[in-house]
Design an enzyme around this catalytic site. Structure first.
Site, PDB file in Angstrom:
ATOM      1  N   ARG A 270      90.846  36.322  -2.469  1.00  0.00           N
ATOM      2  CA  ARG A 270      89.809  35.509  -4.002  1.00  0.00           C
ATOM      3  C   ARG A 270      89.150  35.914  -4.449  1.00  0.00           C
ATOM      4  O   ARG A 270      88.599  36.806  -4.265  1.00  0.00           O
ATOM      5  CB  ARG A 270      89.572  34.116  -2.970  1.00  0.00           C
ATOM      6  CG  ARG A 270      88.911  33.275  -4.550  1.00  0.00           C
ATOM      7  CD  ARG A 270      88.783  31.839  -3.842  1.00  0.00           C
ATOM      8  NE  ARG A 270      87.522  31.672  -2.614  1.00  0.00           N
ATOM      9  CZ  ARG A 270      87.630  30.626  -2.077  1.00  0.00           C
ATOM     10  NH1 ARG A 270      87.887  29.563  -2.587  1.00  0.00           N
ATOM     11  NH2 ARG A 270      86.635  30.526  -0.858  1.00  0.00           N
TER      12      ARG A 270
ATOM     13  N   ARG B 258      76.718  28.935  -2.933  1.00  0.00           N
ATOM     14  CA  ARG B 258      77.084  27.845  -3.222  1.00  0.00           C
ATOM     15  C   ARG B 258      76.038  26.810  -2.885  1.00  0.00           C
ATOM     16  O   ARG B 258      74.789  27.827  -2.415  1.00  0.00           O
ATOM     17  CB  ARG B 258      77.994  27.060  -2.144  1.00  0.00           C
ATOM     18  CG  ARG B 258      79.251  28.094  -1.973  1.00  0.00           C
ATOM     19  CD  ARG B 258      80.106  28.342  -0.290  1.00  0.00           C
ATOM     20  NE  ARG B 258      80.398  29.159  -0.218  1.00  0.00           N
ATOM     21  CZ  ARG B 258      82.307  28.795  -0.156  1.00  0.00           C
ATOM     22  NH1 ARG B 258      82.784  26.876  -0.464  1.00  0.00           N
ATOM     23  NH2 ARG B 258      83.087  29.641  -0.501  1.00  0.00           N
TER      24      ARG B 258
ATOM     25  N   ASP C 160      79.429  21.988  -0.790  1.00  0.00           N
ATOM     26  CA  ASP C 160      79.492  23.501  -0.530  1.00  0.00           C
ATOM     27  C   ASP C 160      80.710  24.148  -1.402  1.00  0.00           C
ATOM     28  O   ASP C 160      81.465  25.369  -1.404  1.00  0.00           O
ATOM     29  CB  ASP C 160      80.206  23.785   1.217  1.00  0.00           C
ATOM     30  CG  ASP C 160      80.723  22.390   1.338  1.00  0.00           C
ATOM     31  OD1 ASP C 160      80.490  21.399   0.654  1.00  0.00           O
ATOM     32  OD2 ASP C 160      82.210  22.933   1.060  1.00  0.00           O
TER      33      ASP C 160
ATOM     34  N   GLY D   7      85.152  29.192   7.504  1.00  0.00           N
ATOM     35  CA  GLY D   7      85.395  29.145   8.637  1.00  0.00           C
ATOM     36  C   GLY D   7      87.023  29.991   8.492  1.00  0.00           C
ATOM     37  O   GLY D   7      87.688  30.228  10.059  1.00  0.00           O
ATOM     38  N   ARG D   8      87.011  30.232   7.514  1.00  0.00           N
ATOM     39  CA  ARG D   8      88.593  30.260   7.135  1.00  0.00           C
ATOM     40  C   ARG D   8      88.586  31.996   6.259  1.00  0.00           C
ATOM     41  O   ARG D   8      89.830  32.180   5.520  1.00  0.00           O
ATOM     42  CB  ARG D   8      89.886  29.753   7.272  1.00  0.00           C
ATOM     43  CG  ARG D   8      89.478  29.227   6.543  1.00  0.00           C
ATOM     44  CD  ARG D   8      90.618  28.409   5.295  1.00  0.00           C
ATOM     45  NE  ARG D   8      90.732  27.544   4.581  1.00  0.00           N
ATOM     46  CZ  ARG D   8      91.825  26.217   4.344  1.00  0.00           C
ATOM     47  NH1 ARG D   8      93.278  26.802   4.726  1.00  0.00           N
ATOM     48  NH2 ARG D   8      91.275  25.724   3.673  1.00  0.00           N
TER      49      ARG D   8
ATOM     50  N   LYS E 199      91.057  34.542   1.741  1.00  0.00           N
ATOM     51  CA  LYS E 199      91.383  32.555   2.571  1.00  0.00           C
ATOM     52  C   LYS E 199      92.256  32.771   3.349  1.00  0.00           C
ATOM     53  O   LYS E 199      93.264  33.431   2.812  1.00  0.00           O
ATOM     54  CB  LYS E 199      91.348  32.128   1.451  1.00  0.00           C
ATOM     55  CG  LYS E 199      90.716  30.852   2.163  1.00  0.00           C
ATOM     56  CD  LYS E 199      90.482  30.319   0.353  1.00  0.00           C
ATOM     57  CE  LYS E 199      90.249  28.864   0.393  1.00  0.00           C
ATOM     58  NZ  LYS E 199      90.085  28.075  -0.617  1.00  0.00           N
TER      59      LYS E 199
ATOM     60  N   GLY F  44      79.881  27.060   6.484  1.00  0.00           N
ATOM     61  CA  GLY F  44      80.261  28.573   7.411  1.00  0.00           C
ATOM     62  C   GLY F  44      81.232  28.796   6.699  1.00  0.00           C
ATOM     63  O   GLY F  44      82.317  27.361   6.926  1.00  0.00           O
TER      64      GLY F  44
ATOM     65  N   ASP G 179      91.561  26.791  12.830  1.00  0.00           N
ATOM     66  CA  ASP G 179      92.480  28.080  13.377  1.00  0.00           C
ATOM     67  C   ASP G 179      92.161  29.274  12.158  1.00  0.00           C
ATOM     68  O   ASP G 179      92.612  29.869  12.594  1.00  0.00           O
ATOM     69  CB  ASP G 179      94.271  28.273  13.155  1.00  0.00           C
ATOM     70  CG  ASP G 179      95.002  27.385  11.788  1.00  0.00           C
ATOM     71  OD1 ASP G 179      93.650  26.952  10.809  1.00  0.00           O
ATOM     72  OD2 ASP G 179      95.524  27.084  11.526  1.00  0.00           O
ATOM     73  N   GLY G 180      91.040  29.485  11.402  1.00  0.00           N
ATOM     74  CA  GLY G 180      91.116  30.108  10.170  1.00  0.00           C
ATOM     75  C   GLY G 180      91.724  30.456   9.464  1.00  0.00           C
ATOM     76  O   GLY G 180      91.990  31.152   8.936  1.00  0.00           O
TER      77      GLY G 180
HETATM   78  P1  AMP Z   1      86.980  23.211   2.395  1.00  0.00           P
HETATM   79  O1  AMP Z   1      87.220  21.630   2.243  1.00  0.00           O
HETATM   80  O2  AMP Z   1      87.948  24.042   2.005  1.00  0.00           O
HETATM   81  O3  AMP Z   1      86.036  23.711   1.440  1.00  0.00           O
HETATM   82  O4  AMP Z   1      86.648  23.725   3.881  1.00  0.00           O
HETATM   83  C1  AMP Z   1      85.982  23.111   4.402  1.00  0.00           C
HETATM   84  C2  AMP Z   1      84.681  23.745   5.987  1.00  0.00           C
HETATM   85  O5  AMP Z   1      86.414  23.790   6.275  1.00  0.00           O
HETATM   86  C3  AMP Z   1      84.555  25.225   5.165  1.00  0.00           C
HETATM   87  O6  AMP Z   1      83.362  25.203   6.142  1.00  0.00           O
HETATM   88  C4  AMP Z   1      85.970  25.771   6.131  1.00  0.00           C
HETATM   89  O7  AMP Z   1      85.360  27.253   6.316  1.00  0.00           O
HETATM   90  C5  AMP Z   1      86.453  25.287   6.729  1.00  0.00           C
HETATM   91  N1  AMP Z   1      87.603  25.137   7.467  1.00  0.00           N
HETATM   92  C6  AMP Z   1      88.357  24.902   6.390  1.00  0.00           C
HETATM   93  N2  AMP Z   1      89.997  24.586   6.746  1.00  0.00           N
HETATM   94  C7  AMP Z   1      89.918  25.443   7.873  1.00  0.00           C
HETATM   95  C8  AMP Z   1      90.446  26.715   8.903  1.00  0.00           C
HETATM   96  N3  AMP Z   1      92.014  26.030   8.962  1.00  0.00           N
HETATM   97  N4  AMP Z   1      90.277  26.919  10.142  1.00  0.00           N
HETATM   98  C9  AMP Z   1      88.638  26.988  10.345  1.00  0.00           C
HETATM   99  N5  AMP Z   1      87.732  26.215   9.420  1.00  0.00           N
HETATM  100  C10 AMP Z   1      88.271  26.728   8.241  1.00  0.00           C
HETATM  101 MG    MG Z   2      84.813  24.989   0.755  1.00  0.00          MG
END
Ligand code: AMP
Ligand code: MG
Length: 505
Positions: free
Chosen positions: A193, A200, A269, A108-109, A129, A106, A141-142
């Site tokens: 973005r 996805r 994803d 997360g940020r 983002k 989901g 931390d989002g």
């Molecule tokens: P990504 O590697 O950017 O495709 O992210 C994989 C997953 O980790 C996704 O669900 C993102 O929303 C979550 N995510 C990545 N970085 C963070 C963050 N700093 N805080 C919360 N969720 C994150």
């Molecule tokens: Mg991703």
């Protein structure tokens, strides 16, 4: 269940600032999203701003940014401090196979503000983002670092300029807050973005895992309507969607391969149903040609190496097919047969797009059975000599006069290419024109990107702006031959082999 866009939720006319947000995704079943807004930041400041994209979106925001300076209304909106009129913020739910393992994820940020309807009637997701935590943040931390968001901005806009389908970048706003990463405190930022959608393969996997057939059918209908409207009346919508996505991904991956792009984290994803390149994390462009090229520090086994990308795309599409099984056909066996039928077409489709793209790079207008072998010989030579992939293509005509090109092997190849061109009616100018339109003269070379990000982190965005200007015209050879562009075409001293990228920052 038939999915329909609720007419009452449609914005009839643009509001203040040119905003005209609709929310078709928000009307999908509740398991697909959660209402959540951005978390305010201390001192937002626009670092980079995509005026042309803003204009295409119909946003008058271009005017605010210049009129009010870096800390004006645009900074407030694109940091998430102030919601634009008509926004209904949400985080999207999805799952995904990460390095082959199923996980629920989901946003997360990331927070979706809505779908901007452009003056031309197009629908684009506008997503922030790095806008703060959501119920899907797990231990994160989002937030996002300024460096990572600028990287996404630079590479995605370079991909767009090359004519490769991709999410776009509208703005990067520094938050004025520090965030903590492995390497210490980093400046935080929010990237706006823009995408045809953020649906996805993992979105489908999430619904399939919940075993909600109604939601799955609704998601199929929504995705078809948004990205493949010509198939909306298909007899078997899930089958039509699967076939269409396979075709678009085959084409997309062939385009990546053509320019030497390594996505770096092709988890399911990070594969969009729209066929856009999405999620620029540890991605980078290959310099010296080598199919085993890997940049991501965590991709230890080279799962997402340059040469593996077509195979991984097919693997990901098989996960999409699996997610669709329950709605492909009421009988499982028949559903599996349909899935296999569709998936079986990927290899041939990919090969066709790849060959067509490579023929264009060689300036070939017609097809001959030996073309594949001609291309492979060139790639074998590049590999053996560690030739720069981009520059080899860009300078193929004159390469025979260089030291490396005087080798017998290359001279023999040149003679084959020459003979092949002589068997088509087109002139040398035609050949050159076709080649120039398909061989980017400039790519975001890793050392130039790093240099621009480092300067921006120190408060100097000039280096970044110059890089962006050069990357905006990759096929303009008159421009590329100008003295001030020459330095952007020089490969990294070691052929880029030692370059490493980092995920999740
Ligand atoms: P990504 O590697 O950017 O495709 O992210 C994989 C997953 O980790 C996704 O669900 C993102 O929303 C979550 N995510 C990545 N970085 C963070 C963050 N700093 N805080 C919360 N969720 C994150
Ligand atoms: Mg991703």
């Amino acid at each position: 269940m038939i999915y329909e866009i609720d007419e009452n939720a449609k914005a009839k006319a643009p509001g203040a600032g040119g905003w005209r947000l609709e929310h078709s995704y928000a009307q999908l079943p509740r398991l697909l999203h959660v209402a959540v807004g951005p978390t305010a930041v201390r001192a937002p400041r626009v670092v980079v701003w995509n005026r042309r994209l803003a204009e295409e979106l119909g946003l008058a925001a271009a005017a605010w940014a210049s009129a009010e300076g870096a800390s004006g209304a645009a900074a407030e909106i694109f940091s998430g401090n102030v919601l634009p009129p008509g926004a209904v913020p949400l985080a999207q739910a999805y799952a995904g196979h990460q390095y082959g393992h199923f996980t629920t994820l989901g946003d997360g940020r990331a927070i979706l503000l809505g779908e901007q309807i452009t003056p031309r009637g197009e629908r684009w997701d506008v997503q922030l983002k790095g806008a703060g935590p959501t119920p899907y943040s797990r231990s994160g931390d989002g937030r996002a670092t300024l460096g990572a968001m600028l990287r996404e901005y630079v590479v995605s806009e370079a991909m767009h300029a090359m004519g490769i389908p991709t999410t776009r970048s509208l703005a990067v706003v520094a938050t004025g807050e520090e965030i903590w990463r492995q390497d210490g405190a980093r400046p935080g930022a929010v990237l706006t973005r823009v995408a045809a959608s953020h649906i996805r393969v993992g979105t489908f996997e999430w619904v399939a895992a919940r075993r909600d057939e109604g939601a799955l059918r609704a998601l199929v209908a929504h995705t078809l309507q948004r990205h493949y409207p010509e198939l909306a009346g298909a007899e078997n919508p899930p089958f039509a969607l699967l076939g269409a996505v396979i075709e678009r991904q085959a084409r997309l991956i062939a385009q990546w391969m053509s320019v030497g792009f390594v996505h770096g984290v092709m988890n399911t994803d990070n594969m969009a149903l729209s066929g856009e390149t999405i999620d620029y994390g540890p991605c980078a462009f290959m310099e010296a040609y080598d199919p085993a090229t890997v940049f991501s520090s965590i991709d230890r086994h080279g799962r997402y190496a340059y040469g593996n990308q077509p195979q991984i795309a097919q693997w990901n599409l098989a996960r999409l097919a699996e997610a669709l099984l329950s709605v492909l056909h009421p009988q499982e066996e028949a559903a599996i047969a349909l899935a296999n039928q569709a998936l079986g077409g990927f290899g041939e489709r990919y090969q066709r797009h790849w060959l067509a793209g490579m023929r264009r790079k060689l300036g070939l207008f017609n097809e001959e059975p030996e073309d594949g072998a001609l291309i492979e010989s060139l790639l074998t030579w590049m590999h053996a000599t560690k030739a720069d992939y981009t520059n080899t293509w860009a300078e193929l005509e004159t390469l025979g006069e260089t030291e490396a090109g005087r080798a017998l092997e290359f001279q023999e190849w040149l003679a084959r290419w020459q003979a092949r061109r002589a068997r088509q009616p087109q002139t040398a100018e035609d050949v050159s024109r076709l080649r120039c339109a398909n061989c980017p003269a400039v790519i975001p070379r890793n050392h130039r990107v790093e240099e621009a990000l480092a300067a921006a982190e120190q408060g100097d965005v000039g280096v970044l702006e110059r890089l962006l200007a050069v990357l905006a015209a990759p096929y303009d050879y008159a421009r590329a031959r100008a003295a001030d562009v020459a330095e952007y075409r020089v490969p990294a001293p070691d052929g880029g082999e030692a370059y490493r990228t980092f995920c999740g920052t």
